[in-house]
Write an enzyme that holds these catalytic residues in place. Structure first.
Site, PDB file in Angstrom:
ATOM      1  CG  HIS A  86      -0.474   0.273   2.516  1.00  0.00           C
ATOM      2  ND1 HIS A  86      -0.170  -0.720   3.416  1.00  0.00           N
ATOM      3  CD2 HIS A  86      -0.223   1.437   3.165  1.00  0.00           C
ATOM      4  CE1 HIS A  86       0.245  -0.190   4.556  1.00  0.00           C
ATOM      5  NE2 HIS A  86       0.231   1.125   4.416  1.00  0.00           N
ATOM      6  CG  ASP A 224       0.427  -4.071   2.852  1.00  0.00           C
ATOM      7  OD1 ASP A 224       0.918  -3.566   1.825  1.00  0.00           O
ATOM      8  OD2 ASP A 224      -0.321  -3.436   3.626  1.00  0.00           O
ATOM      9  CB  SER A 630       2.709   1.866   6.263  1.00  0.00           C
ATOM     10  OG  SER A 630       1.461   1.917   6.905  1.00  0.00           O
TER      11      SER A 630
END
Length: 695
Positions: A86, A224, A630
């Site tokens: 992402h 991810d 992230s």
């Protein structure tokens, strides 16, 4: 009083000793003074200098700020970088088309020549962080003594610090960053690389498996991750994109462990957390809940419904709006969870209790009353002034400001490059934007007082205005804009330009109201934070996240969110197959992945559970993270890479405000799953040849 606050804060920062091991986003230069003892007790096998050292290489040299809003880490001596899917999503989207849909199909470069340049993408290394609080406070005292403007004097001191740092550090940038609500300051020297190339990523059916439904949820089964490579000039220095550039040789890259994890294992994460608000007053939280979150949840939900309908109906629109939708929905769901957590966990009531304790402590001593006695009153009074203006401004930001036609008009009127305009229209659907604009104007008019309407809203009905905007404006396509320019038309006369010109006058009253409240607000915040630092001396006290490099430490740990519910600390590929739903785009499973699963062809990445071979996928730890983390590396006691942090959990969505040790968990994709997908699924196992693995 300012002098007292600054000296006190500096003393408290150096005296803090952590009491709760898994809470806190800690400054790396202070690990030796504040954290290393506890970290060793928990199992860390490294020294503080192994983690942060400005004279020799250390772990921090392998970790970068990726694209301004995420974290990445170097995993080879040839500049290979891994981050979240992402995090790479917008760059993958920019490179995609209906003919080359890298989002849907995934992509793997099989050699350096196939790596794809990512225009505008940067990665930034931290060279050093130095406490310069004394320099800033000296400038403040000088201004007070001479009776001159403090802000300009402080800025002059900052300019001297940064210009000297840049002169002494070629190819670097420097800035002074405030911490603890302007009670401490650090000079941060960084090096930014601008030639970044896309190496590969799995299809979204792996990298985004579960999509919105599973976002912020555990158990999780999302692969991810994505991979990029940093390039430099022939001297290994940052350079703009060039075919002559070569893979960057980093000072340090991470060693990868395939040994897996066990409950209780020590973990640490280094990254660039974006924003926390753990020094917020209760009145600020009420405004956050009732205005900021509530308005954004409503307006974004309406817009996202329109986008998703068009995305599902047209493959081209799906690619055009994939990144826009993802960026919107991530915050939307977070704020929904945050408001739920406020209610379930009594967050505001707990903040009020903390304020009552603070007030009692302040009133017990005259010097404290002088220094901090009016802090909360200043904050609460400013928040009251801000509330009405913030209500209108938030509605504007989430509605009118989301109309892409107006964004294009602004770009064209203010001299955007042809490349930027072309990039805009590549990802623009007029039909979709028209639907969005209609609904956004309706929402604004339904919820905001007419005194804040744009004048044009009173001339036309919403339907009439929309027809006029999208029927007459030259900003709806490249062709129309080019024709208008070639005909010598004045862009300022376009209806979209007219709307733009009406925005600032309409919003001037609320902008002024906000501007008038902020000085008092920031003064109160500084005093309140300084008071908390003194009151909580000896407890874990760390600055709010602000996109600067931080370390958080904890352990692999399951949790029980409610009665009779227990969540294990890891998931496996079994869960992907259990969630499969061919009729739901969020839970489609690629055929090749199913084949590998059925054959149990997991290679060196599988693990044995109760005598059965499983493919590990994700795990949780109690590390304290937030947005910006992230893609951060989660490492074991030896500093070896064991996974990538990519999410928080639903039960603790108020974690940016208050850390919840029993509930708050960091969700990580297991590095074994990452390499399994690269190698077995993607067929890009050659990349493993340049990685370093622990024994």
């Amino acid at each position: 009083m300012i002098k007292r606050l600054s000296i006190l804060a500096a003393a408290v920062i150096l005296a803090v000793t952590p009491a709760i091991a898994d809470e806190g986003m800690w400054l790396l230069p202070l690990l030796k003074k504040m954290n290393i003892g506890t970290m060793h007790e928990m199992g860390l096998e490294l020294s503080a200098e192994d983690i942060y050292n400005i004279n020799n290489t250390s772990l921090k040299d392998a970790i970068v700020q990726f694209g301004g809003g995420c974290t990445g880490e170097l995993i080879s001596d040839r500049g290979l970088l891994v981050t979240n899917h992402h995090c790479g999503y917008s760059n993958i989207q920019k490179l995609s088309s209906v003919e080359h849909d890298y989002l849907n199909n995934g992509y793997w470069a099989m050699n350096l020549d196939e790596e794809l340049p990512c225009e505008g993408l940067t990665v930034t290394f931290v060279e050093s962080m130095t406490d310069v609080t004394k320099d800033i406070e000296k400038a403040r005292r000088t201004a007070e003594k001479k009776g001159i403007d403090a802000d300009s004097t402080i800025q002059a001191a900052i300019d001297r610090l940064t210009s000297n740092a840049v002169a002494e550090n070629p190819h670097c940038d420097a800035r002074v960053q405030s911490f603890y609500n302007n009670n401490a300051y650090y000079l941060i020297i960084t090096k930014t690389f601008k030639d970044i190339r896309f190496v590969g990523a799995p299809p979204s059916s792996i990298g985004k498996f579960g999509a919105d439904t599973d976002n912020w949820m555990w158990p999780r089964h999302t692969g991810d991750f994505s991979m990029f490579r940093v390039y430099a000039d022939k001297d290994n220095n940052p350079a703009e994109y060039s075919e002559d550039n070569v893979p960057y040789t980093p000072k340090r890259h991470l060693t990868i462990s395939l040994n897996g994890i066990q409950e209780g294992d020590f973990t640490m994460i280094i990254g660039f957390p974006g924003t926390t608000n753990r020094y917020m007053a209760a009145s600020e939280l009420e405004m956050t809940r009732d205005i900021n979150n509530a308005i954004s949840i409503y307006a974004r939900g309406e817009r996202q419904d329109i986008l998703m309908e068009d995305m599902l109906a047209d493959p081209k629109v799906k690619i055009q709006y994939a990144s826009k939708y993802a960026g919107s929905s991530n915050g939307w769901k977070k704020w929904i969870g945050m408001n739920e957590s406020f209610a379930k966990l009594g967050i505001i009531e707990r903040k009020k209790a903390e304020e009552a304790e603070f007030t009692e402590w302040v009133n017990a001593k005259e010097s404290r009353k002088e220094a901090y006695g009016s802090a909360l009153d200043k904050i609460n009074s400013a928040v009251e002034q801000l509330a009405e203006a913030n209500y209108v401004y938030r509605y504007f930001i989430e509605t009118i400001n989301q109309i892409e036609l107006l964004q294009m008009a602004s770009m064209a009127n203010y001299g955007a490059s042809d490349e930027a305009i072309e990039a805009f229209f590549k990802d623009y659907s007029m039909a979709t934007d028209k639907k969005v604009a209609k609904r956004m104007i309706e929402i604004y008019k339904e919820n905001v007082s007419p005194e804040y309407y744009l004048p044009i809203f009173n001339e036309y009905t919403t339907e009439e205005l929309i027809d006029k905007m999208y029927g007459e404006s030259c900003f709806t396509s490249m062709e129309k804009l080019a024709a208008a320019r070639s005909n010598g038309d004045t862009l300022a006369n376009d209806i979209a330009s007219r709307i733009l010109s009406e925005i600032q006058p309409a919003l001037i009253p609320i902008i002024n109201q906000m501007s008038n409240a902020y000085p008092q607000y920031y003064e109160g915040k500084k005093e309140y934070t300084a008071g908390l630092l003194e009151m909580k001396k000896g407890q874990p006290i760390y600055p709010d996240a602000n996109l600067t490099m931080r370390l958080t430490y904890g352990s692999v740990k399951p949790y029980s969110p409610r009665d009779a519910v227990f969540y294990n600390y890891y998931t496996t590929l079994d869960g992907v197959m259990e969630k499969e739903d061919p009729d739901n785009w969020e839970f489609v499973v690629p055929e090749k992945l199913k084949e590998l699963y059925e054959a149990k062809d997991f290679g060196q990445y599988g693990m044995t559970v109760d005598g059965e071979l499983k493919m590990p996928l994700a795990f949780i730890s109690n590390n304290d993270i937030t947005g910006g983390n992230s893609g951060s590396p989660i490492m074991n006691s030896k500093g070896e890479l064991i996974g990538l942090a990519f999410d928080g959990n639903w039960e603790a969505m108020s974690g940016d405000i208050i850390f919840e040790p029993d509930l708050q968990r960091c969700i990580n994709v297991d590095i074994r799953y990452v390499l399994f997908i690269v190698d077995k699924f993607g067929g890009a196992g050659y990349l493993l040849d340049e990685m370093t693995f622990a024994e």
